[in-house]
Design a protein around this motif. Structure first.
Motif, mmCIF file in Angstrom:
data_model
loop_
_atom_site.group_PDB
_atom_site.id
_atom_site.type_symbol
_atom_site.label_atom_id
_atom_site.label_comp_id
_atom_site.label_asym_id
_atom_site.label_seq_id
_atom_site.Cartn_x
_atom_site.Cartn_y
_atom_site.Cartn_z
ATOM 1 N N ASN A 147 -13.664 89.412 53.049
ATOM 2 C CA ASN A 147 -14.356 89.297 53.931
ATOM 3 C C ASN A 147 -13.335 88.026 54.458
ATOM 4 O O ASN A 147 -13.801 87.236 53.733
ATOM 5 C CB ASN A 147 -15.183 90.233 53.892
ATOM 6 C CG ASN A 147 -15.254 92.115 53.086
ATOM 7 O OD1 ASN A 147 -14.489 92.708 54.241
ATOM 8 N ND2 ASN A 147 -16.459 91.892 53.157
ATOM 9 N N ASN A 193 -16.812 86.924 55.689
ATOM 10 C CA ASN A 193 -17.231 86.451 56.746
ATOM 11 C C ASN A 193 -18.544 86.625 55.461
ATOM 12 O O ASN A 193 -17.962 87.614 53.972
ATOM 13 C CB ASN A 193 -18.440 87.212 57.261
ATOM 14 C CG ASN A 193 -19.694 86.524 57.786
ATOM 15 O OD1 ASN A 193 -19.935 85.734 56.626
ATOM 16 N ND2 ASN A 193 -20.646 86.925 58.809
ATOM 17 N N SER A 195 -21.270 89.220 53.476
ATOM 18 C CA SER A 195 -21.799 90.881 54.174
ATOM 19 C C SER A 195 -21.811 92.061 52.477
ATOM 20 O O SER A 195 -21.886 90.922 51.491
ATOM 21 C CB SER A 195 -20.004 91.707 54.124
ATOM 22 O OG SER A 195 -19.660 92.984 53.538
ATOM 23 N N SER A 233 -19.221 92.138 61.210
ATOM 24 C CA SER A 233 -18.875 91.607 60.097
ATOM 25 C C SER A 233 -19.965 91.546 59.089
ATOM 26 O O SER A 233 -19.568 91.320 57.966
ATOM 27 C CB SER A 233 -18.422 89.838 60.715
ATOM 28 O OG SER A 233 -19.465 89.552 60.928
ATOM 29 N N ASN A 234 -20.654 91.680 59.657
ATOM 30 C CA ASN A 234 -21.969 91.094 58.533
ATOM 31 C C ASN A 234 -22.997 92.363 57.697
ATOM 32 O O ASN A 234 -23.535 91.863 56.858
ATOM 33 C CB ASN A 234 -22.976 90.201 58.325
ATOM 34 C CG ASN A 234 -23.456 89.983 59.661
ATOM 35 O OD1 ASN A 234 -23.451 91.086 60.380
ATOM 36 N ND2 ASN A 234 -24.507 89.035 59.998
#
Length: 147
Positions: free
Chosen positions: A66, A68, A71, A105-106
């Motif tokens: 990922n 970010n 995550s 994204s997280n």
């Protein structure tokens, strides 16, 4: 020999960052090791051809797939799945939440993958329904116009 066409020797590669200038005076001759019996000279010369530097970089870092790092990769509990499915059953909110959870994204990676898979299935089914609707619409329209 030209400076541009000068080949780099193994000693220069090993002494990266240090001065590569030769000291004044005659260069020292380095003794080559005697080849071992039963070992071909070409194989021995290939083994000693390069002297590698010590590894200055730590390549053992764990890289995340990922972008970010925040995550959530932990598995979802039963209550999380039940809550997710209840929220997705609400008519207008469910469709919006599919897109929110699929592209955040997280959030939890399991919920994100589930929502992405469901959106792909919905898109395929929508395409099939549109093709069938147009096919049966043309057939029905041609029968109505034909009379």
């Amino acid at each position: 020999m030209d400076e541009e066409n000068k080949q780099v020797t193994a000693d220069e590669v090993y002494s990266y960052g240090e001065s590569t200038e030769e000291p004044a005076g005659e260069p020292e001759e380095k003794a080559e090791p005697e080849p071992e019996p039963g070992k071909s000279e070409s194989a021995d010369s290939q083994d000693n051809k390069f002297v590698y530097q010590d590894n200055q970089y730590d390549y053992s870092q764990q890289y995340s797939r990922n972008r970010n790092e925040q995550s959530d990769n932990s598995p979802m509990d039963l209550k999380d799945w039940i809550l997710t499915l209840i929220v997705l059953l609400i008519p207008c909110v469910g469709i919006v939440m599919y897109f929110v959870w699929a592209f955040e994204s997280n959030g939890n990676i399991n919920r994100r993958n589930f929502c992405r898979a469901q959106l792909i299935i919905f898109a395929v089914l929508l395409g099939i329904y549109l093709v069938l609707f147009m096919l049966f619409g043309v057939v029905a329209f041609s029968r109505v116009v034909g009379y």
